[in-house]
Design a protein around this motif. Sequence first.
Motif, PDB file in Angstrom:
ATOM      1  N   PHE A   1       5.591   7.837   0.809  1.00 49.60           N
ATOM      2  CA  PHE A   1       5.564   6.612   0.007  1.00 49.60           C
ATOM      3  C   PHE A   1       4.324   6.583  -0.890  1.00 49.60           C
ATOM      4  CE2 PHE A   1       3.982   2.221  -0.404  1.00 49.60           C
ATOM      5  CZ  PHE A   1       5.021   1.661  -1.132  1.00 49.60           C
ATOM      6  N   LEU A   2       3.163   6.905  -0.318  1.00 48.32           N
ATOM      7  CA  LEU A   2       1.929   6.943  -1.111  1.00 48.32           C
ATOM      8  C   LEU A   2       2.013   7.997  -2.210  1.00 48.32           C
ATOM      9  CD1 LEU A   2      -0.915   6.623   1.565  1.00 48.32           C
ATOM     10  CD2 LEU A   2      -0.069   4.863   0.001  1.00 48.32           C
ATOM     11  N   THR A   3       2.595   9.150  -1.868  1.00 47.05           N
ATOM     12  CA  THR A   3       2.728  10.226  -2.855  1.00 47.05           C
ATOM     13  C   THR A   3       3.619   9.797  -4.012  1.00 47.05           C
ATOM     14  OG1 THR A   3       2.496  11.870  -1.082  1.00 47.05           O
ATOM     15  CG2 THR A   3       3.388  12.639  -3.186  1.00 47.05           C
ATOM     16  N   VAL A   4       4.701   9.120  -3.707  1.00 50.40           N
ATOM     17  CA  VAL A   4       5.610   8.648  -4.752  1.00 50.40           C
ATOM     18  C   VAL A   4       4.919   7.633  -5.655  1.00 50.40           C
ATOM     19  CG1 VAL A   4       7.713   7.303  -5.179  1.00 50.40           C
ATOM     20  CG2 VAL A   4       7.719   9.108  -3.448  1.00 50.40           C
ATOM     21  N   ILE A   5       4.225   6.661  -5.069  1.00 49.23           N
ATOM     22  CA  ILE A   5       3.540   5.633  -5.851  1.00 49.23           C
ATOM     23  C   ILE A   5       2.476   6.250  -6.752  1.00 49.23           C
ATOM     24  CG2 ILE A   5       2.050   3.604  -5.745  1.00 49.23           C
ATOM     25  CD1 ILE A   5       4.977   3.078  -5.020  1.00 49.23           C
ATOM     26  N   PHE A   6       1.663   7.130  -6.190  1.00 47.87           N
ATOM     27  CA  PHE A   6       0.608   7.758  -6.982  1.00 47.87           C
ATOM     28  C   PHE A   6       1.186   8.698  -8.036  1.00 47.87           C
ATOM     29  CE2 PHE A   6      -2.339   6.383  -3.641  1.00 47.87           C
ATOM     30  CZ  PHE A   6      -3.430   6.005  -4.405  1.00 47.87           C
TER      31      PHE A   6
END
Length: 280
Positions: free
Chosen positions: A192-197
């Motif tokens: 999720f963090l990777t997608v947002i960033f």
Amino acid sequence: MVKSEKIRLFIQICFATLSNGYLKGFYKGKIYQGDFKYLCNPGLNCYSCPASLTSCPIGSLQAVLSNREYKFSLYVLGFIGAFGIISGRFICGFLCPFGLVQDLLFKIPIIKKIRNLPGEKFLRFLRFIILAVFVIILPLAALDITGLGFPWFCKYICPTGTLEGGIPLVLLNKSLQSAAGFLFKWKVFILFLTVIFSIIIYRPFCRYICPLGAIYGIFNKFSFYRYRVASEKCIKCGECEKSCNLSIRVWENPDSIDCIRCGKCKSACPTGAISSGFVR
């Protein structure tokens, strides 16, 4: 989008499709285990993806290092080294399926883009720490009572496996749904963090985390395929740096360890000073 970018996107899609062509895996809820699985994918592509036909080089390297019988693999290191010495991080720019995912996410226009994060220099060094600690040292040193290690990077960090393997397999297998615990939730959080960033900043996983990109980046300096800047043509206008999503000063360091060989700087150069190709 200029013609060279369209060509690169086409190559990325074709290679990702070729690497993940076992569509029966999604129907059956099982991973492919045929002869092609003995081959490594040059880019980061999870072994556990139901559609994956090949193995991940980082996952394969950890599997060998964590094995109590084998601590060294000429095949895996030779495979990575061969692609590195030929092309450097060209693999990251053209042949990495997870690189394609990040490229597509960055094209989403809903959020203002950021060129660099605070502490950028340290963050770009982080991938080398992850390579040393999670890919090499821990699989070798942190063993269970049977003498076996763990694929630490794949198990606790890599979002590729969660996207391509973990989530599809959990959705397709009821038994896995009941067994999914904290570790699966942790990996989903990392994804999720990777997608947002990836929507906000260009290729954050490649910049800061990916150990395979760290290895290929080292080869950038002396690979056969390199970038060159003709000093007699270069006017140091900075257009190459402006066009580069990784903020590389190409006129100063055309073979930067961060360069993924995407070619945007060549298209942006007003004097045609930047070229690429194989050197003798």
